[in-house]
Design an enzyme around this catalytic site. Structure first.
Site, PDB file in Angstrom:
ATOM      1  N   ASP A  69       0.795  -1.201   0.019  1.00 32.45           N
ATOM      2  CA  ASP A  69      -0.070   0.024   0.114  1.00 32.45           C
ATOM      3  C   ASP A  69       0.881   1.348   0.034  1.00 32.45           C
ATOM      4  O   ASP A  69       1.723   1.312   1.129  1.00 32.45           O
ATOM      5  CB  ASP A  69      -0.922   0.060   1.418  1.00 32.45           C
ATOM      6  CG  ASP A  69      -1.668   1.132   1.265  1.00 32.45           C
ATOM      7  OD1 ASP A  69      -1.598   2.368   0.929  1.00 32.45           O
ATOM      8  OD2 ASP A  69      -2.657   1.142   2.275  1.00 32.45           O
ATOM      9  N   VAL A  70       1.091   2.052  -1.089  1.00 32.20           N
ATOM     10  CA  VAL A  70       1.745   3.190  -1.381  1.00 32.20           C
ATOM     11  C   VAL A  70       1.726   4.017  -0.288  1.00 32.20           C
ATOM     12  O   VAL A  70       2.572   5.367   0.182  1.00 32.20           O
ATOM     13  CB  VAL A  70       1.766   3.611  -2.369  1.00 32.20           C
ATOM     14  CG1 VAL A  70       2.173   2.798  -3.539  1.00 32.20           C
ATOM     15  CG2 VAL A  70       0.623   4.485  -2.831  1.00 32.20           C
ATOM     16  N   ASN A  96       2.309   5.917  -9.910  1.00 31.77           N
ATOM     17  CA  ASN A  96       1.224   5.957 -10.730  1.00 31.77           C
ATOM     18  C   ASN A  96      -0.037   5.875  -9.634  1.00 31.77           C
ATOM     19  O   ASN A  96      -0.965   6.143 -10.075  1.00 31.77           O
ATOM     20  CB  ASN A  96       1.529   4.882 -11.730  1.00 31.77           C
ATOM     21  CG  ASN A  96      -0.110   4.575 -12.326  1.00 31.77           C
ATOM     22  OD1 ASN A  96      -0.685   5.417 -13.237  1.00 31.77           O
ATOM     23  ND2 ASN A  96      -0.701   3.343 -12.046  1.00 31.77           N
ATOM     24  N   TYR A 169      -9.142  15.175  -4.865  1.00 27.71           N
ATOM     25  CA  TYR A 169      -8.130  14.585  -5.839  1.00 27.71           C
ATOM     26  C   TYR A 169      -7.473  15.867  -6.415  1.00 27.71           C
ATOM     27  O   TYR A 169      -6.289  15.633  -6.791  1.00 27.71           O
ATOM     28  CB  TYR A 169      -9.198  14.194  -6.891  1.00 27.71           C
ATOM     29  CG  TYR A 169      -8.283  13.388  -8.061  1.00 27.71           C
ATOM     30  CD1 TYR A 169      -8.102  12.057  -7.991  1.00 27.71           C
ATOM     31  CD2 TYR A 169      -8.392  14.015  -9.303  1.00 27.71           C
ATOM     32  CE1 TYR A 169      -7.283  11.725  -9.067  1.00 27.71           C
ATOM     33  CE2 TYR A 169      -7.879  13.501 -10.446  1.00 27.71           C
ATOM     34  CZ  TYR A 169      -7.253  12.317 -10.314  1.00 27.71           C
ATOM     35  OH  TYR A 169      -6.495  11.577 -11.393  1.00 27.71           O
ATOM     36  N   LYS A 173      -3.415  16.242  -6.907  1.00 30.51           N
ATOM     37  CA  LYS A 173      -2.665  16.355  -8.028  1.00 30.51           C
ATOM     38  C   LYS A 173      -1.724  17.917  -8.131  1.00 30.51           C
ATOM     39  O   LYS A 173      -0.579  17.789  -8.831  1.00 30.51           O
ATOM     40  CB  LYS A 173      -3.452  16.242  -9.313  1.00 30.51           C
ATOM     41  CG  LYS A 173      -4.292  15.009  -9.332  1.00 30.51           C
ATOM     42  CD  LYS A 173      -3.175  13.822  -9.341  1.00 30.51           C
ATOM     43  CE  LYS A 173      -3.790  12.331  -9.518  1.00 30.51           C
ATOM     44  NZ  LYS A 173      -2.933  11.417  -9.739  1.00 30.51           N
TER      45      LYS A 173
HETATM   46  P1  NAD Z   1      -7.139   2.763 -12.028  1.00 26.74           P
HETATM   47  O1  NAD Z   1      -8.150   2.753 -10.843  1.00 26.74           O
HETATM   48  O2  NAD Z   1      -7.352   1.608 -13.091  1.00 26.74           O
HETATM   49  O3  NAD Z   1      -5.523   2.342 -11.419  1.00 26.74           O
HETATM   50  C1  NAD Z   1      -5.352   2.841 -10.267  1.00 26.74           C
HETATM   51  C2  NAD Z   1      -4.382   1.644  -9.511  1.00 26.74           C
HETATM   52  O4  NAD Z   1      -3.701   2.314  -8.249  1.00 26.74           O
HETATM   53  C3  NAD Z   1      -5.093   0.743  -9.425  1.00 26.74           C
HETATM   54  O5  NAD Z   1      -3.867  -0.470  -9.774  1.00 26.74           O
HETATM   55  C4  NAD Z   1      -4.992   0.473  -7.891  1.00 26.74           C
HETATM   56  O6  NAD Z   1      -4.926  -0.886  -7.278  1.00 26.74           O
HETATM   57  C5  NAD Z   1      -3.920   1.290  -7.318  1.00 26.74           C
HETATM   58  N1  NAD Z   1      -3.942   1.662  -6.053  1.00 26.74           N
HETATM   59  C6  NAD Z   1      -5.023   2.312  -5.516  1.00 26.74           C
HETATM   60  N2  NAD Z   1      -4.620   2.744  -4.202  1.00 26.74           N
HETATM   61  C7  NAD Z   1      -3.258   2.418  -4.015  1.00 26.74           C
HETATM   62  C8  NAD Z   1      -2.465   1.966  -2.723  1.00 26.74           C
HETATM   63  N3  NAD Z   1      -2.734   2.545  -1.660  1.00 26.74           N
HETATM   64  N4  NAD Z   1      -1.305   1.444  -3.062  1.00 26.74           N
HETATM   65  C9  NAD Z   1      -0.912   0.773  -4.071  1.00 26.74           C
HETATM   66  N5  NAD Z   1      -1.813   0.853  -5.165  1.00 26.74           N
HETATM   67  C10 NAD Z   1      -2.793   1.489  -5.089  1.00 26.74           C
HETATM   68  O7  NAD Z   1      -7.146   4.152 -12.464  1.00 26.74           O
HETATM   69  P2  NAD Z   1      -5.989   4.796 -13.704  1.00 26.74           P
HETATM   70  O8  NAD Z   1      -6.799   5.601 -14.535  1.00 26.74           O
HETATM   71  O9  NAD Z   1      -5.267   3.629 -14.348  1.00 26.74           O
HETATM   72  O10 NAD Z   1      -5.246   5.669 -12.859  1.00 26.74           O
HETATM   73  C11 NAD Z   1      -3.915   5.844 -12.576  1.00 26.74           C
HETATM   74  C12 NAD Z   1      -3.336   7.145 -12.343  1.00 26.74           C
HETATM   75  O11 NAD Z   1      -3.551   7.923 -13.435  1.00 26.74           O
HETATM   76  C13 NAD Z   1      -3.700   7.718 -10.936  1.00 26.74           C
HETATM   77  O12 NAD Z   1      -2.871   8.349 -10.217  1.00 26.74           O
HETATM   78  C14 NAD Z   1      -4.813   8.608 -11.689  1.00 26.74           C
HETATM   79  O13 NAD Z   1      -5.044   9.899 -10.805  1.00 26.74           O
HETATM   80  C15 NAD Z   1      -3.956   9.191 -13.004  1.00 26.74           C
HETATM   81  N6  NAD Z   1      -5.005   9.569 -13.910  1.00 26.74           N
HETATM   82  C16 NAD Z   1      -5.743   8.847 -14.583  1.00 26.74           C
HETATM   83  C17 NAD Z   1      -6.743   9.606 -15.613  1.00 26.74           C
HETATM   84  C18 NAD Z   1      -7.610   8.655 -16.360  1.00 26.74           C
HETATM   85  O14 NAD Z   1      -8.506   9.387 -17.140  1.00 26.74           O
HETATM   86  N7  NAD Z   1      -7.402   7.459 -16.235  1.00 26.74           N
HETATM   87  C19 NAD Z   1      -6.496  10.879 -15.843  1.00 26.74           C
HETATM   88  C20 NAD Z   1      -5.544  11.481 -15.170  1.00 26.74           C
HETATM   89  C21 NAD Z   1      -4.857  10.990 -14.161  1.00 26.74           C
END
Ligand code: NAD
Length: 271
Positions: A69-70, A96, A169, A173
């Protein structure tokens, strides 16, 4: 960068957090396709992490799943210890992992605020710090990379675009922006580069609820001049390039990958 070149990141070790789904999976696969051995971090989704490892191995790459857990210091430290024991060192970290807990501002509990800050911002601090300690300890290996280490923070367009109903959120960011830039400034003399990727709307589980009806999809596309939702592989390819020596003179920058979402599309006809 269209064709992965396994020499680009050859002999480099990468840690990708939250690599059990979405963008993290695509980043891990892209880094592996470009030659890095990749630690697939996950928190709960062991099956997702296993699938990422299997896909990378099937394509001829190297990967290892590690649970942490990060937001927990001891778990992040244990993950980096395990990574170094297994692979010898670390050259690339992609912070990420992230989540959303959306609620109107006046109803937001301290718990909802804290959860998002703990995972999205403190989680990145903890991973960057452990990685940087190892980068500095080891120093530059010129036969492997011009830099001692490469940090990539997964930020968002919401590091600059305010987001009603998602204050926790957006604050996380915005915090990542100054975390990344300050770390980049402090660590550049050690030949460590730090940058962020600021995705717009990328098709992953995190934003399914914003895309699950045609009306919602249309409303989302009205914010994207390029008129398509992004694909996780778009982000994976950018991460592989940013981590490579082709990007060696880039540090302290956020590269937005958003189909023009940060171009204030409302001003195309209004204003
Ligand atoms: P997602 O929900 O598919 O992936 C998020 C990942 O983070 C998952 O694998 C989850 O298990 C992991 N995670 C959550 N809490 C955690 C913890 N405490 N310890 C370790 N891992 C943990 O969503 P995504 O879209 O792939 O998001 C990845 C990143 O990209 C995030 O930081 C998100 O804010 C960012 N992001 C996504 C988008 C989008 O449109 N999808 C846009 C901007 C930013």
């Amino acid at each position: 960068m269209a064709t992965p070149d396994p020499r680009r990141l050859a002999n480099q070790i990468a840690v990708v957090t939250g690599a059990s789904s979405g963008i993290g999976v695509a980043v891990a696969k892209a880094l592996a396709a470009h030659g890095a051995a990749v630690v697939i971090n996950y928190s709960n989704d062991a099956d997702g992490a296993k699938a990422t490892v299997a896909d990378i191995e099937a394509a001829g790459g190297k990967a290892l799943a590690i649970q942490a857990d990060v937001s927990q210091e001891d778990q992040v430290q244990a993950m980096f210890r395990q990574t170094i024991e297994h692979f010898g060192t670390v050259h690339i970290v992609v912070a990420n992992a992230g989540l959303q807990v959306d609620t109107p501002f006046v109803d937001m509990t301290l718990e909802q605020w804290q959860k998002v800050i703990d995972v999205n911002l403190t989680g990145q601090f903890l991973c960057l710090r452990e990685a940087a300690r190892e980068f500095i300890r080891r120093g530059v290996q010129p036969e492997i990379s011009k830099a001692a280490g490469k940090i990539i923070c997964m930020s968002s367009v919401h590091e600059i675009i305010p987001w009603a109903g998602h204050v926790n959120y957006a604050a996380s960011k915005g915090g990542i922006m100054q975390l990344m830039k300050s770390v980049a400034q402090e660590l550049a003399p050690h030949k460590i580069r730090a940058n962020s990727i600021g995705p717009g709307a990328i098709a992953t589980p995190i934003n399914l609820s914003a895309r699950d009806t045609p009306e919602e999809e249309k409303a989302l596309l009205s914010l994207i001049p390029y008129n398509r939702v992004g694909d996780p592989t778009d982000v994976g390819n950018l991460a592989a390039w940013l981590a490579s020596d082709e990007a060696d003179y880039i540090t302290g920058q956020t590269i937005f990958m958003d189909g023009g979402m940060t171009l204030y599309p409302g001003f195309a006809e209004g204003g």
